[in-house]
Motif scaffolding. Structure first.
Motif, PDB file in Angstrom:
ATOM      1  N   LEU B  49      -6.659   4.966  -8.014  1.00 31.37           N
ATOM      2  CA  LEU B  49      -6.277   3.962  -7.010  1.00 31.37           C
ATOM      3  C   LEU B  49      -5.988   4.622  -5.657  1.00 31.37           C
ATOM      4  N   ILE B  50      -5.376   5.806  -5.718  1.00 29.77           N
ATOM      5  CA  ILE B  50      -5.096   6.534  -4.467  1.00 29.77           C
ATOM      6  C   ILE B  50      -6.414   6.919  -3.778  1.00 29.77           C
ATOM      7  N   GLY B  67       3.819   5.170  -3.666  1.00 27.89           N
ATOM      8  CA  GLY B  67       2.813   4.729  -4.626  1.00 27.89           C
ATOM      9  C   GLY B  67       3.393   3.823  -5.683  1.00 27.89           C
ATOM     10  N   GLN B  68       4.557   4.169  -6.165  1.00 28.45           N
ATOM     11  CA  GLN B  68       5.206   3.347  -7.200  1.00 28.45           C
ATOM     12  C   GLN B  68       5.391   1.915  -6.724  1.00 28.45           C
ATOM     13  N   GLU B  69       5.740   1.769  -5.458  1.00 27.19           N
ATOM     14  CA  GLU B  69       5.969   0.431  -4.906  1.00 27.19           C
ATOM     15  C   GLU B  69       4.656  -0.276  -4.591  1.00 27.19           C
ATOM     16  N   LEU B  77      -0.159  -4.778  -3.379  1.00 25.24           N
ATOM     17  CA  LEU B  77      -1.206  -3.861  -2.917  1.00 25.24           C
ATOM     18  C   LEU B  77      -2.027  -4.499  -1.788  1.00 25.24           C
ATOM     19  N   ALA B  78      -2.378  -5.772  -1.963  1.00 25.97           N
ATOM     20  CA  ALA B  78      -3.164  -6.462  -0.935  1.00 25.97           C
ATOM     21  C   ALA B  78      -2.379  -6.573   0.374  1.00 25.97           C
TER      22      ALA B  78
END
Lengths: 203, 87
Positions: B49-50, B67-69, B77-78
């Motif tokens: 994903l990164i 990243g966790q958030e 994410l959007a």
């Protein structure tokens, strides 16, 4: 050379066919490995979504191991895994190489990179069957029953393992060949180099 | 691109890039947890994903805590991508 141990069961995956102890379990006319192995996965009613994330070598080893271990495996049985092949993880290594060859489009895939070692397929089998046992992966020019026999006998005689899942899982450029067999106290065939050779060569 | 369209695009990309063969876009709810009890993604998926954020949206995520958030759900994410790309 004879042994006090025996081959309890064996499986082949080659030429679009999966067999167990010489009996065909699944056949497909497709020549595409990805399609074949996905059809095989579904035909065996395996429910393990992580299968689809594996590279081709791991998919091949995973299905072969699942067919043999589905009725026997659990961590208490202490099943060692001794696998071998010729191509190592070359097929996946090439995919990784392609992803890093263009410096202007340099995005190596972590999920491809983690499979750039052949013994990762053993890890997938161990996770699936909750095995915490001895394991080895050898690279040979050709199928080498002598070496597999020596390693297996050592682990079983020294009681490092109660059973051993052994064999050959090779994948390279769409060519594939898997032959796995389970060695333990009881079984149909004596664990001899001659028998391993004969079972490997039979269809 | 509207945020709603971005969410659908992310679902398609996640299914394709993470090889979630047994899932379809309609199976992923906007607020489903991507990790843990939701889609059950793992640490390698997080790395993918990164890479996807960098490759497809030009966003470089370097702080693991961030990243966790960010990967909490499709909605989060959007919104994160939209804020940084004006999509």
């Amino acid at each position: 050379m004879d042994s006090k141990f025996n081959i309890q069961s064996y499986t082949h995956i080659r030429n679009g066919t999966i067999s167990l102890n010489g009996n065909t379990l699944f056949e497909s006319e497709t020549e595409d490995f990805s399609t074949f192995i996905k059809e095989a996965y579904k035909s065996q009613h395996i429910e393990y979504p992580k299968f689809f994330k594996m590279d081709n070598l791991s998919k091949l080893a995973f299905i072969a191991a699942d067919i043999i271990l589905r009725n026997t495996s659990n961590s208490e049985e202490n099943i060692a895994i001794i696998l071998s092949n010729k191509a190592s993880s070359l097929d996946t290594d090439r995919k990784h190489q392609e992803s890093i060859s263009d410096t202007d489009n340099y995005y190596p895939s972590p999920s491809i990179f983690v499979y750039t070692l052949p013994n990762i397929c053993i890890g997938e089998i161990c996770i699936r069957h909750q095995l915490f046992s001895e394991n080895s992966f050898f690279i040979f020019d050709n199928f080498n029953p002598d070496c597999l026999w020596v390693q297996t006998e050592h682990l079983l005689k020294t009681k490092k393992a109660n059973k051993a899942l052994c064999g050959w899982v090779d994948f390279d450029d769409s060519n594939y060949d898997a032959f796995l067999y389970l060695v333990e106290d009881h079984g149909t065939f004596n664990h001899s180099i001659k028998n391993i050779k004969e079972l490997y060569l039979c269809k | 691109m509207q945020v709603k369209e971005l969410r659908e695009e992310l679902k398609e990309k996640i299914i394709e890039q993470l090889n979630l063969e047994e899932l379809s876009v309609s199976d992923i709810k906007d607020d489903d947890a991507l990790f843990g009890d939701g889609l059950c993604l793992d640490s390698i998926d997080a790395l993918e994903l990164i890479v996807m954020l960098d490759k497809d949206y030009g966003i470089q995520l370097t702080d693991p805590k961030e990243g966790q958030e960010v990967f909490k759900s499709i909605t989060v994410l959007a919104d994160y991508i939209a804020e940084r790309t004006n999509k």
